[in-house]
Motif scaffolding. Sequence first.
Motif, PDB file in Angstrom:
ATOM      1  N   LEU A   1       0.952  -0.978   0.024  1.00  0.00           N
ATOM      2  CA  LEU A   1       0.164   0.072  -0.026  1.00  0.00           C
ATOM      3  C   LEU A   1       1.016   1.119   0.126  1.00  0.00           C
ATOM      4  CD1 LEU A   1      -2.859   1.308   0.360  1.00  0.00           C
ATOM      5  CD2 LEU A   1      -2.617   1.093   2.748  1.00  0.00           C
ATOM      6  N   ILE A   2       0.800   1.986  -1.244  1.00  0.00           N
ATOM      7  CA  ILE A   2       1.852   3.283  -1.317  1.00  0.00           C
ATOM      8  C   ILE A   2       1.107   4.520  -0.483  1.00  0.00           C
ATOM      9  CG2 ILE A   2       2.456   4.888  -2.892  1.00  0.00           C
ATOM     10  CD1 ILE A   2       4.101   2.407  -3.443  1.00  0.00           C
ATOM     11  N   LEU A   3       2.077   5.282   0.043  1.00  0.00           N
ATOM     12  CA  LEU A   3       1.652   6.512   0.708  1.00  0.00           C
ATOM     13  C   LEU A   3       2.306   7.538  -0.041  1.00  0.00           C
ATOM     14  CD1 LEU A   3       2.420   5.720   4.329  1.00  0.00           C
ATOM     15  CD2 LEU A   3       0.089   5.869   3.270  1.00  0.00           C
TER      16      LEU A   3
ATOM     17  N   TYR B   1       4.119   9.454  -8.586  1.00  0.00           N
ATOM     18  CA  TYR B   1       4.401   8.579  -7.518  1.00  0.00           C
ATOM     19  C   TYR B   1       3.274   7.418  -7.424  1.00  0.00           C
ATOM     20  CZ  TYR B   1       8.399  11.713  -6.409  1.00  0.00           C
ATOM     21  OH  TYR B   1       9.424  12.473  -6.615  1.00  0.00           O
ATOM     22  N   ALA B   2       2.023   7.813  -7.481  1.00  0.00           N
ATOM     23  CA  ALA B   2       0.891   7.025  -7.218  1.00  0.00           C
ATOM     24  C   ALA B   2       0.955   6.240  -8.717  1.00  0.00           C
ATOM     25  CB  ALA B   2      -0.473   7.773  -6.880  1.00  0.00           C
ATOM     26  N   TYR B   3       1.102   6.741  -9.551  1.00  0.00           N
ATOM     27  CA  TYR B   3       1.011   6.091 -11.142  1.00  0.00           C
ATOM     28  C   TYR B   3       2.250   5.011 -11.016  1.00  0.00           C
ATOM     29  CZ  TYR B   3       1.917   5.377 -15.929  1.00  0.00           C
ATOM     30  OH  TYR B   3       2.117   4.439 -17.118  1.00  0.00           O
ATOM     31  N   SER B   4       3.343   5.471 -10.714  1.00  0.00           N
ATOM     32  CA  SER B   4       4.607   4.680 -10.652  1.00  0.00           C
ATOM     33  C   SER B   4       4.462   3.439  -9.743  1.00  0.00           C
ATOM     34  CB  SER B   4       5.818   5.387 -10.568  1.00  0.00           C
ATOM     35  OG  SER B   4       6.109   6.512 -11.447  1.00  0.00           O
TER      36      SER B   4
ATOM     37  N   LEU C   1      -5.703   7.905 -13.333  1.00  0.00           N
ATOM     38  CA  LEU C   1      -4.184   7.930 -13.334  1.00  0.00           C
ATOM     39  C   LEU C   1      -3.540   7.647 -14.518  1.00  0.00           C
ATOM     40  CD1 LEU C   1      -3.647   6.332  -9.727  1.00  0.00           C
ATOM     41  CD2 LEU C   1      -2.540   8.557 -10.408  1.00  0.00           C
ATOM     42  N   LEU C   2      -3.872   6.571 -14.844  1.00  0.00           N
ATOM     43  CA  LEU C   2      -3.220   5.897 -16.368  1.00  0.00           C
ATOM     44  C   LEU C   2      -3.459   6.857 -17.425  1.00  0.00           C
ATOM     45  CD1 LEU C   2      -4.185   2.061 -15.752  1.00  0.00           C
ATOM     46  CD2 LEU C   2      -1.992   3.162 -15.656  1.00  0.00           C
ATOM     47  N   ASP C   3      -4.656   7.371 -17.578  1.00  0.00           N
ATOM     48  CA  ASP C   3      -4.883   8.296 -18.532  1.00  0.00           C
ATOM     49  C   ASP C   3      -4.037   9.559 -18.401  1.00  0.00           C
ATOM     50  OD1 ASP C   3      -6.821   7.016 -19.811  1.00  0.00           O
ATOM     51  OD2 ASP C   3      -8.473   8.158 -19.139  1.00  0.00           O
ATOM     52  N   ALA C   4      -3.628  10.171 -17.043  1.00  0.00           N
ATOM     53  CA  ALA C   4      -2.925  11.058 -16.832  1.00  0.00           C
ATOM     54  C   ALA C   4      -1.528  10.874 -17.273  1.00  0.00           C
ATOM     55  CB  ALA C   4      -3.016  11.712 -15.382  1.00  0.00           C
ATOM     56  N   TYR C   5      -0.964   9.561 -17.057  1.00  0.00           N
ATOM     57  CA  TYR C   5       0.466   9.632 -16.933  1.00  0.00           C
ATOM     58  C   TYR C   5       0.822   8.278 -18.132  1.00  0.00           C
ATOM     59  CZ  TYR C   5       0.786  12.285 -12.657  1.00  0.00           C
ATOM     60  OH  TYR C   5       0.635  13.064 -11.929  1.00  0.00           O
ATOM     61  N   VAL C   6       0.126   7.869 -18.823  1.00  0.00           N
ATOM     62  CA  VAL C   6       0.302   6.621 -20.005  1.00  0.00           C
ATOM     63  C   VAL C   6       1.258   7.162 -20.629  1.00  0.00           C
ATOM     64  CG1 VAL C   6      -1.620   6.805 -21.478  1.00  0.00           C
ATOM     65  CG2 VAL C   6      -0.384   4.650 -20.897  1.00  0.00           C
ATOM     66  N   HIS C   7       1.141   8.492 -21.112  1.00  0.00           N
ATOM     67  CA  HIS C   7       2.012   9.125 -22.331  1.00  0.00           C
ATOM     68  C   HIS C   7       3.464   9.382 -21.556  1.00  0.00           C
ATOM     69  CE1 HIS C   7      -1.335   9.549 -24.719  1.00  0.00           C
ATOM     70  NE2 HIS C   7      -2.016  10.056 -23.995  1.00  0.00           N
ATOM     71  N   HIS C   8       3.689   9.293 -20.390  1.00  0.00           N
ATOM     72  CA  HIS C   8       5.103   9.434 -20.053  1.00  0.00           C
ATOM     73  C   HIS C   8       5.856   8.225 -19.934  1.00  0.00           C
ATOM     74  CE1 HIS C   8       4.121  13.671 -18.635  1.00  0.00           C
ATOM     75  NE2 HIS C   8       2.858  13.292 -18.468  1.00  0.00           N
ATOM     76  N   LEU C   9       5.412   7.010 -20.566  1.00  0.00           N
ATOM     77  CA  LEU C   9       6.168   6.046 -19.972  1.00  0.00           C
ATOM     78  C   LEU C   9       7.102   5.993 -21.185  1.00  0.00           C
ATOM     79  CD1 LEU C   9       3.565   3.097 -20.366  1.00  0.00           C
ATOM     80  CD2 LEU C   9       4.940   3.404 -18.407  1.00  0.00           C
ATOM     81  N   PRO C  10       8.459   5.693 -20.552  1.00  0.00           N
ATOM     82  CA  PRO C  10       9.642   5.523 -21.718  1.00  0.00           C
ATOM     83  C   PRO C  10       9.642   4.660 -22.422  1.00  0.00           C
ATOM     84  CG  PRO C  10      10.457   4.401 -19.148  1.00  0.00           C
ATOM     85  CD  PRO C  10       8.838   5.172 -19.190  1.00  0.00           C
TER      86      PRO C  10
ATOM     87  N   ILE D   1      -4.278  -2.096 -15.475  1.00  0.00           N
ATOM     88  CA  ILE D   1      -3.253  -1.740 -16.059  1.00  0.00           C
ATOM     89  C   ILE D   1      -2.720  -2.542 -17.251  1.00  0.00           C
ATOM     90  CG2 ILE D   1      -0.618  -1.901 -15.767  1.00  0.00           C
ATOM     91  CD1 ILE D   1      -0.994  -0.612 -12.871  1.00  0.00           C
ATOM     92  N   LEU D   2      -3.163  -3.926 -17.142  1.00  0.00           N
ATOM     93  CA  LEU D   2      -2.966  -5.071 -17.985  1.00  0.00           C
ATOM     94  C   LEU D   2      -3.935  -4.603 -19.273  1.00  0.00           C
ATOM     95  CD1 LEU D   2      -2.406  -7.487 -19.417  1.00  0.00           C
ATOM     96  CD2 LEU D   2      -4.103  -8.651 -18.121  1.00  0.00           C
ATOM     97  N   ALA D   3      -4.984  -4.166 -19.043  1.00  0.00           N
ATOM     98  CA  ALA D   3      -5.987  -3.528 -20.158  1.00  0.00           C
ATOM     99  C   ALA D   3      -5.180  -2.402 -20.922  1.00  0.00           C
ATOM    100  CB  ALA D   3      -7.362  -3.358 -19.651  1.00  0.00           C
TER     101      ALA D   3
END
Length: 229
Positions: free
Chosen positions: A79-81, A89-92, A133-142, A218-220
């Motif tokens: 459980l991430i804080l 950080y939540a996304y990662s 979260l994924l919508d916001a950060y998926v484009h930041h994936l290396p 995330i898999l989807a």
Amino acid sequence: MTTVLIADDQTLQRFGFRMLLESQDDMTVLGEAANGGEAVRMTAELNPDVVLMDVRMPGLDGIEATRRITAAGDRTRVLILTTFDLDEYAYSGLRAGASGFLVKDAQPEELLAGIRAVATGDAVVAPSLTRRLLDAYVHHLPSGTPQDTDRGAEAKPGQDPRLSALTEREREILTVVGRGWTNTEIAARLHLAESTVKTHVGRILAKTNSRDRVQAVILAYDAGLVHPS
């Protein structure tokens, strides 16, 4: 009894968490880690139900520690804080295998409920929030992430090998889970009993080796079944 390992580099923060958790009849703290490296080592030694994981710690940070803990394949859930409810950080942390996240200024009852939920296999973040979260950060994936490598650079949507064991109905349900639909919404829109939906979701998690519903969302995304809105 739910066993917990507290990982935080601030002594007073750990003390406060310990005081709160040990005031509960159904929780016990197995230990405290001051950094990510200690968290990984102590998790392997103590096998707690839940690791309460801070992100910003010296040396090995909470994200990499989460990745190593979940990669070990043990029953421990993380459980991430985080400081903000929609930060990177939540996304990662979710991508690293965490079962959920809470903000550090959450009310004590929220923290306790979150730990109990994670311990029983539920996700602490709602599916709709996971999608935000994924919508916001998926484009930041290396480029060249492990997910991309698994799929192959030219993989077509839905061809991820992790989907190969799914039936057409299960693939359909995984897609709408990825879109943030709850079991109740899936049952209503697909004209299924909610108990049937729960059975399908359980089979999807088992077949795709997803730890919980968050990882299924995330898999989807990884498999191309869902795209950022």
